[in-house]
Write a protein that holds these residues in place. Structure first.
Motif, PDB file in Angstrom:
ATOM      1  N   GLY A   2       0.790  -1.212   0.000  1.00 32.14           N
ATOM      2  CA  GLY A   2       0.000   0.000   0.000  1.00 32.14           C
ATOM      3  C   GLY A   2       0.827   1.269   0.000  1.00 32.14           C
ATOM      4  O   GLY A   2       0.284   2.375   0.067  1.00 32.14           O
ATOM      5  N   GLY A   3       2.142   1.153  -0.059  1.00 33.13           N
ATOM      6  CA  GLY A   3       3.018   2.325  -0.008  1.00 33.13           C
ATOM      7  C   GLY A   3       4.101   2.153   1.043  1.00 33.13           C
ATOM      8  O   GLY A   3       4.182   1.126   1.729  1.00 33.13           O
ATOM      9  N   ARG A   4       4.934   3.160   1.215  1.00 31.46           N
ATOM     10  CA  ARG A   4       6.051   3.076   2.153  1.00 31.46           C
ATOM     11  C   ARG A   4       5.592   3.452   3.557  1.00 31.46           C
ATOM     12  O   ARG A   4       4.771   4.352   3.749  1.00 31.46           O
ATOM     13  CB  ARG A   4       7.192   3.988   1.698  1.00 31.46           C
ATOM     14  N   VAL A   5       6.159   2.753   4.574  1.00 31.50           N
ATOM     15  CA  VAL A   5       5.857   3.020   5.979  1.00 31.50           C
ATOM     16  C   VAL A   5       7.175   3.043   6.758  1.00 31.50           C
ATOM     17  O   VAL A   5       8.214   2.585   6.262  1.00 31.50           O
ATOM     18  CB  VAL A   5       4.916   1.941   6.580  1.00 31.50           C
ATOM     19  N   THR A   6       7.121   3.576   7.972  1.00 30.38           N
ATOM     20  CA  THR A   6       8.297   3.597   8.837  1.00 30.38           C
ATOM     21  C   THR A   6       8.246   2.402   9.789  1.00 30.38           C
ATOM     22  O   THR A   6       7.222   2.131  10.419  1.00 30.38           O
ATOM     23  CB  THR A   6       8.347   4.893   9.656  1.00 30.38           C
ATOM     24  N   VAL A   7       9.362   1.692   9.868  1.00 25.66           N
ATOM     25  CA  VAL A   7       9.451   0.465  10.676  1.00 25.66           C
ATOM     26  C   VAL A   7      10.513   0.677  11.757  1.00 25.66           C
ATOM     27  O   VAL A   7      11.590   1.222  11.487  1.00 25.66           O
ATOM     28  CB  VAL A   7       9.823  -0.750   9.793  1.00 25.66           C
ATOM     29  N   ALA A   8      10.213   0.245  12.970  1.00 30.79           N
ATOM     30  CA  ALA A   8      11.160   0.337  14.082  1.00 30.79           C
ATOM     31  C   ALA A   8      12.026  -0.915  14.129  1.00 30.79           C
ATOM     32  O   ALA A   8      11.509  -2.027  14.307  1.00 30.79           O
ATOM     33  CB  ALA A   8      10.413   0.504  15.396  1.00 30.79           C
ATOM     34  N   ILE A   9      13.324  -0.760  13.949  1.00 25.67           N
ATOM     35  CA  ILE A   9      14.273  -1.870  14.074  1.00 25.67           C
ATOM     36  C   ILE A   9      14.700  -1.938  15.539  1.00 25.67           C
ATOM     37  O   ILE A   9      15.260  -0.976  16.061  1.00 25.67           O
ATOM     38  CB  ILE A   9      15.513  -1.661  13.179  1.00 25.67           C
ATOM     39  N   PRO A  10      14.436  -3.033  16.214  1.00 25.45           N
ATOM     40  CA  PRO A  10      14.787  -3.108  17.633  1.00 25.45           C
ATOM     41  C   PRO A  10      16.300  -3.124  17.851  1.00 25.45           C
ATOM     42  O   PRO A  10      17.059  -3.603  17.001  1.00 25.45           O
ATOM     43  CB  PRO A  10      14.139  -4.412  18.091  1.00 25.45           C
ATOM     44  N   LYS A  11      16.730  -2.603  18.972  1.00 31.00           N
ATOM     45  CA  LYS A  11      18.148  -2.603  19.320  1.00 31.00           C
ATOM     46  C   LYS A  11      18.651  -4.030  19.459  1.00 31.00           C
ATOM     47  O   LYS A  11      18.013  -4.874  20.091  1.00 31.00           O
ATOM     48  CB  LYS A  11      18.336  -1.838  20.633  1.00 31.00           C
ATOM     49  N   GLY A  12      19.792  -4.310  18.847  1.00 35.00           N
ATOM     50  CA  GLY A  12      20.365  -5.650  18.927  1.00 35.00           C
ATOM     51  C   GLY A  12      19.688  -6.650  17.999  1.00 35.00           C
ATOM     52  O   GLY A  12      19.713  -7.861  18.256  1.00 35.00           O
ATOM     53  N   ALA A  13      19.093  -6.179  16.909  1.00 32.53           N
ATOM     54  CA  ALA A  13      18.416  -7.079  15.968  1.00 32.53           C
ATOM     55  C   ALA A  13      19.419  -7.982  15.255  1.00 32.53           C
ATOM     56  O   ALA A  13      20.581  -7.618  15.055  1.00 32.53           O
ATOM     57  CB  ALA A  13      17.646  -6.262  14.936  1.00 32.53           C
ATOM     58  N   SER A  14      18.952  -9.166  14.878  1.00 28.98           N
ATOM     59  CA  SER A  14      19.790 -10.142  14.176  1.00 28.98           C
ATOM     60  C   SER A  14      19.207 -10.427  12.795  1.00 28.98           C
ATOM     61  O   SER A  14      17.998 -10.262  12.563  1.00 28.98           O
ATOM     62  CB  SER A  14      19.884 -11.449  14.957  1.00 28.98           C
ATOM     63  N   SER A  15      20.066 -10.859  11.884  1.00 24.31           N
ATOM     64  CA  SER A  15      19.584 -11.311  10.583  1.00 24.31           C
ATOM     65  C   SER A  15      18.639 -12.495  10.769  1.00 24.31           C
ATOM     66  O   SER A  15      18.889 -13.386  11.591  1.00 24.31           O
ATOM     67  CB  SER A  15      20.765 -11.730   9.688  1.00 24.31           C
ATOM     68  N   GLY A  16      17.553 -12.500  10.029  1.00 20.40           N
ATOM     69  CA  GLY A  16      16.561 -13.561  10.136  1.00 20.40           C
ATOM     70  C   GLY A  16      15.425 -13.221  11.080  1.00 20.40           C
ATOM     71  O   GLY A  16      14.398 -13.917  11.076  1.00 20.40           O
ATOM     72  N   GLN A  17      15.595 -12.187  11.900  1.00 23.54           N
ATOM     73  CA  GLN A  17      14.519 -11.780  12.786  1.00 23.54           C
ATOM     74  C   GLN A  17      13.347 -11.246  11.963  1.00 23.54           C
ATOM     75  O   GLN A  17      13.535 -10.548  10.974  1.00 23.54           O
ATOM     76  CB  GLN A  17      15.020 -10.708  13.759  1.00 23.54           C
ATOM     77  N   VAL A  18      12.119 -11.597  12.376  1.00 21.91           N
ATOM     78  CA  VAL A  18      10.931 -11.244  11.598  1.00 21.91           C
ATOM     79  C   VAL A  18      10.105 -10.204  12.339  1.00 21.91           C
ATOM     80  O   VAL A  18       9.779 -10.374  13.519  1.00 21.91           O
ATOM     81  CB  VAL A  18      10.065 -12.486  11.304  1.00 21.91           C
ATOM     82  N   LEU A  19       9.797  -9.116  11.653  1.00 21.91           N
ATOM     83  CA  LEU A  19       8.901  -8.088  12.171  1.00 21.91           C
ATOM     84  C   LEU A  19       7.541  -8.247  11.489  1.00 21.91           C
ATOM     85  O   LEU A  19       7.468  -8.543  10.289  1.00 21.91           O
ATOM     86  CB  LEU A  19       9.463  -6.693  11.893  1.00 21.91           C
ATOM     87  N   ARG A  20       6.474  -8.043  12.246  1.00 23.06           N
ATOM     88  CA  ARG A  20       5.123  -8.209  11.703  1.00 23.06           C
ATOM     89  C   ARG A  20       4.399  -6.859  11.651  1.00 23.06           C
ATOM     90  O   ARG A  20       4.270  -6.175  12.674  1.00 23.06           O
ATOM     91  CB  ARG A  20       4.321  -9.188  12.561  1.00 23.06           C
ATOM     92  N   LEU A  21       3.925  -6.500  10.450  1.00 21.33           N
ATOM     93  CA  LEU A  21       3.102  -5.316  10.287  1.00 21.33           C
ATOM     94  C   LEU A  21       1.654  -5.780  10.104  1.00 21.33           C
ATOM     95  O   LEU A  21       1.271  -6.277   9.040  1.00 21.33           O
ATOM     96  CB  LEU A  21       3.549  -4.500   9.061  1.00 21.33           C
ATOM     97  N   ARG A  22       0.882  -5.649  11.157  1.00 24.03           N
ATOM     98  CA  ARG A  22      -0.484  -6.196  11.137  1.00 24.03           C
ATOM     99  C   ARG A  22      -1.386  -5.388  10.185  1.00 24.03           C
ATOM    100  O   ARG A  22      -1.355  -4.169  10.167  1.00 24.03           O
ATOM    101  CB  ARG A  22      -1.072  -6.200  12.540  1.00 24.03           C
ATOM    102  N   GLY A  23      -2.183  -6.139   9.417  1.00 22.21           N
ATOM    103  CA  GLY A  23      -3.141  -5.523   8.510  1.00 22.21           C
ATOM    104  C   GLY A  23      -2.545  -4.981   7.239  1.00 22.21           C
ATOM    105  O   GLY A  23      -3.258  -4.333   6.450  1.00 22.21           O
ATOM    106  N   LYS A  24      -1.250  -5.208   6.994  1.00 23.92           N
ATOM    107  CA  LYS A  24      -0.588  -4.690   5.796  1.00 23.92           C
ATOM    108  C   LYS A  24      -0.458  -5.756   4.697  1.00 23.92           C
ATOM    109  O   LYS A  24       0.298  -5.586   3.748  1.00 23.92           O
ATOM    110  CB  LYS A  24       0.794  -4.139   6.140  1.00 23.92           C
ATOM    111  N   GLY A  25      -1.219  -6.828   4.838  1.00 26.80           N
ATOM    112  CA  GLY A  25      -1.167  -7.885   3.838  1.00 26.80           C
ATOM    113  C   GLY A  25      -2.309  -7.791   2.845  1.00 26.80           C
ATOM    114  O   GLY A  25      -2.851  -6.715   2.588  1.00 26.80           O
ATOM    115  N   VAL A  26      -2.704  -8.931   2.299  1.00 26.03           N
ATOM    116  CA  VAL A  26      -3.713  -8.999   1.246  1.00 26.03           C
ATOM    117  C   VAL A  26      -5.103  -9.075   1.860  1.00 26.03           C
ATOM    118  O   VAL A  26      -5.320  -9.762   2.860  1.00 26.03           O
ATOM    119  CB  VAL A  26      -3.467 -10.234   0.347  1.00 26.03           C
ATOM    120  N   ARG A  27      -6.030  -8.373   1.250  1.00 25.63           N
ATOM    121  CA  ARG A  27      -7.423  -8.444   1.697  1.00 25.63           C
ATOM    122  C   ARG A  27      -8.040  -9.754   1.241  1.00 25.63           C
ATOM    123  O   ARG A  27      -7.993 -10.112   0.057  1.00 25.63           O
ATOM    124  CB  ARG A  27      -8.233  -7.282   1.138  1.00 25.63           C
TER     125      ARG A  27
END
Length: 312
Positions: free
Chosen positions: A236-261
């Motif tokens: 739906g466009g670009r959004v701002t995402v918070a990267i947590p301190k000490g993040a690792s490769s492979g860590q998954v962030l979830r943006l709720r409601g930003k998927g397919v209807r």
């Protein structure tokens, strides 16, 4: 009488499937009973054209027709041995194969039978009625058009244009049905439908998992260590995402409601962002010295749990 179906459509036997379809659409439009009310000649030609397309419009039936396995009405041809035996009288003088013989007590041959089936009057005495043929097409759309929905203007082989609404959330291989946009019907028969199979192009960034959208997001070493707020694309466009301190490769962030209807439930899936730490293209001496000193003071083994799990 068995007729040459290619001649009925005004084509050669080398005609392509598209040429067969275009010829049928043109002839059916010109000969349609609604356009030629009360003209028995046009009605008869329309029936022949429709019957010809019923065989040649199907690749499988066309193959069998060309091989002589079925006749112009799409019926299995009799085994030549039995046909010759019947025509010659046989031991008991049969009246033709199937009990019918020209001029005999059965009255009429097979063409008469099919003439009754496809004649000018139906079983109840009404006008001949037949539903039009369904036409099949392919429509290629982009990934974002599929997940967000889109209106597309398409042009059919007879140059007719139509605006099609592709609903949000469609998947590759799904078929849209456009009622009454297929072949014309005969008499009071309704037109066939246009069946449009969707082909979805892949996206360079997004993938789809059910109603969820997946994305791999590169982050720098300092963004992963210190935490940060970065921009990330969504469907739906670009959004701002918070990267947590000490993040690792492979860590998954979830943006709720930003998927397919989901068209059935009306709810949206999520966007799943997998972080990938990317080092700078050139490791400068300062960073190299810092990491050497840091590794001496803060030793850690990221693969320790692997050895534990393997029993090493």
């Amino acid at each position: 009488m068995d007729q040459d179906l290619y001649a009925v459509l005004g084509l050669k036997r080398t005609a392509t499937n598209d040429e067969i379809r275009r010829a049928y659409r043109r002839l059916a439009k010109d000969l349609h009973p609604d356009q030629n009310k009360g003209d028995p000649v046009c009605e008869e030609k329309f029936k022949r054209v429709s019957a010809a397309f019923a065989v040649l419009g199907s690749p499988e039936k066309r193959k069998r027709y060309d091989a002589g396995e079925i006749d112009s009405m799409g019926n299995e041809r009799a085994n030549p041995f039995y046909r010759d035996y019947a025509a010659g009288g046989g031991a008991g003088h049969h009246e033709g194969f199937g009990g019918y013989h020209n001029g005999g007590a059965g009255g009429g041959d097979f063409s008469d039978i099919f003439g009754d089936l496809f004649g000018r009057r139906g079983p109840s005495g009404g006008a001949f009625t037949m539903r039009g043929m369904d036409y099949r097409y392919n429509l290629e759309i982009s990934f974002l058009e599929a997940v967000n929905g889109v209106k597309k203007r398409v042009q059919f082989p007879d140059n007719e244009t139509l605006d099609i609404t592709v609903p949000a959330g469609v998947e590759s291989g799904q078929t849209l049905r456009l009622r009454h946009k297929g072949g014309p019907g005969a008499g009071r028969g309704e037109p066939g439908d246009a069946l449009i199979e969707l082909k979805i192009q892949p996206h360079p960034l997004f993938s789809r998992d059910g109603d969820n959208i997946t994305l791999e997001l590169p982050v720098s070493l300092d963004e992963a260590v210190l935490g940060s707020r970065v921009e990330a694309p969504t469907i739906g466009g670009r959004v701002t995402v918070a990267i947590p301190k000490g993040a690792s490769s492979g860590q998954v962030l979830r943006l709720r409601g930003k998927g397919v209807r989901n068209p059935r439930s009306g709810t949206h899936g999520d966007q799943l962002i997998t972080l990938k730490i990317v080092l700078p293209p050139v490791i400068d001496p300062e960073l190299e010295r810092f990491m050497q000193e840091w590794a001496k003071k803060q030793p850690y083994d990221p693969r320790a749990r692997f050895r534990e799990a393997a029993g090493a």
